[in-house]
Scaffold this motif. Structure first.
Motif, short mmCIF file in Angstrom:
data_model
loop_
_atom_site.label_atom_id
_atom_site.label_comp_id
_atom_site.label_asym_id
_atom_site.label_seq_id
_atom_site.Cartn_x
_atom_site.Cartn_y
_atom_site.Cartn_z
N ALA A 1 25.57 -3.19 7.84
CA ALA A 1 24.77 -2.27 7.02
C ALA A 1 23.38 -2.85 6.76
CB ALA A 1 25.47 -2.02 5.68
N LEU A 2 22.39 -1.96 6.74
CA LEU A 2 21.01 -2.33 6.45
C LEU A 2 20.44 -1.33 5.44
CD1 LEU A 2 18.34 -3.89 6.98
CD2 LEU A 2 17.95 -2.29 8.86
N CYS A 3 20.04 -1.83 4.28
CA CYS A 3 19.41 -1.01 3.24
C CYS A 3 17.95 -1.42 3.16
CB CYS A 3 20.09 -1.26 1.90
SG CYS A 3 19.25 -0.52 0.49
N LYS A 4 17.07 -0.43 3.06
CA LYS A 4 15.64 -0.70 2.93
C LYS A 4 15.16 -0.15 1.59
CE LYS A 4 14.72 -0.72 7.86
NZ LYS A 4 13.84 -0.26 8.93
N GLN A 5 14.41 -0.96 0.86
CA GLN A 5 13.82 -0.54 -0.40
C GLN A 5 12.32 -0.87 -0.38
OE1 GLN A 5 16.18 -2.70 -3.34
NE2 GLN A 5 17.49 -0.92 -3.61
N VAL A 6 11.55 -0.06 -1.11
CA VAL A 6 10.10 -0.26 -1.22
C VAL A 6 9.74 -0.21 -2.70
CG1 VAL A 6 7.82 0.61 -0.62
CG2 VAL A 6 9.70 0.80 1.03
N PHE A 7 8.84 -1.13 -3.09
CA PHE A 7 8.36 -1.24 -4.47
C PHE A 7 6.84 -1.31 -4.44
CE2 PHE A 7 12.48 -3.17 -4.06
CZ PHE A 7 13.18 -2.77 -5.17
N LYS A 8 6.18 -0.73 -5.43
CA LYS A 8 4.72 -0.74 -5.50
C LYS A 8 4.30 -1.74 -6.58
CE LYS A 8 0.70 2.25 -5.99
NZ LYS A 8 0.06 1.95 -4.74
N LYS A 9 3.36 -2.61 -6.24
CA LYS A 9 2.88 -3.60 -7.20
C LYS A 9 2.04 -2.90 -8.26
CE LYS A 9 0.81 -8.15 -7.55
NZ LYS A 9 0.33 -9.31 -6.79
N ILE A 10 2.43 -3.10 -9.53
CA ILE A 10 1.69 -2.46 -10.62
C ILE A 10 0.93 -3.47 -11.48
CG2 ILE A 10 3.13 -0.40 -10.68
CD1 ILE A 10 4.51 -1.58 -13.15
N ARG A 11 1.26 -4.74 -11.32
CA ARG A 11 0.47 -5.80 -11.98
C ARG A 11 0.84 -7.16 -11.41
NH1 ARG A 11 4.11 -4.61 -16.61
NH2 ARG A 11 5.36 -6.45 -16.90
#
Length: 135
Positions: A125-135
């Protein structure tokens, strides 16, 4: 030289989390809860010492380590297991290998602009997540 990942990151998206949770043998009820969460990430990065915090209203997970030094990771809060873990740099990607009951378990973090990318693996299994830098 690897990038400094220090910052606070807000959840943007994910793909295939349920497959990843099934590979870890997480029960159906807990999977349903986890699939509703939108965790944030906070990373403290000083030289080879790092603290990676995964923060959610349901449960937080804090991983503290020295890059390149193997340690026993207690994942009981996640899936009831412990494993031998090592985190290293592969170019500009932070790569974690977690040896234990679940084959091919680990993750990798990297930056693209102001986005932190995370790939989680367990078995096939491969899960991909993305997060945006806010500080």
């Amino acid at each position: 030289m690897p990038p400094n990942l220090t910052g606070y990151y807000r959840f943007v998206s994910q793909k295939n989390l349920e497959d990843y949770l099934q590979a870890l043998n997480i029960n159906v009820a807990l999977r349903k809860i986890v699939l509703l969460l939108k965790p944030d990430k906070e990373i403290e990065h000083r030289g080879d010492h790092m603290v990676v915090k995964t923060l959610s209203p349901f449960r937080n997970y804090i991983m503290e380590f020295q890059v390149g030094v193997e340690f026993e990771e207690d994942l009981r809060v996640v899936d009831g297991r412990k494993c031998q873990t090592i985190v290293t740099w592969e170019g500009e990607q932070l790569v974690c290998v977690q040896r234990g009951e679940v084959p091919n378990r680990g993750w990798r973090h990297w930056m693209e602009g102001d986005e932190l990318h995370l790939e989680l693996t367990a078995k096939d299994a491969l899960c991909k997540q993305v997060f945006k830098k806010i500080r």
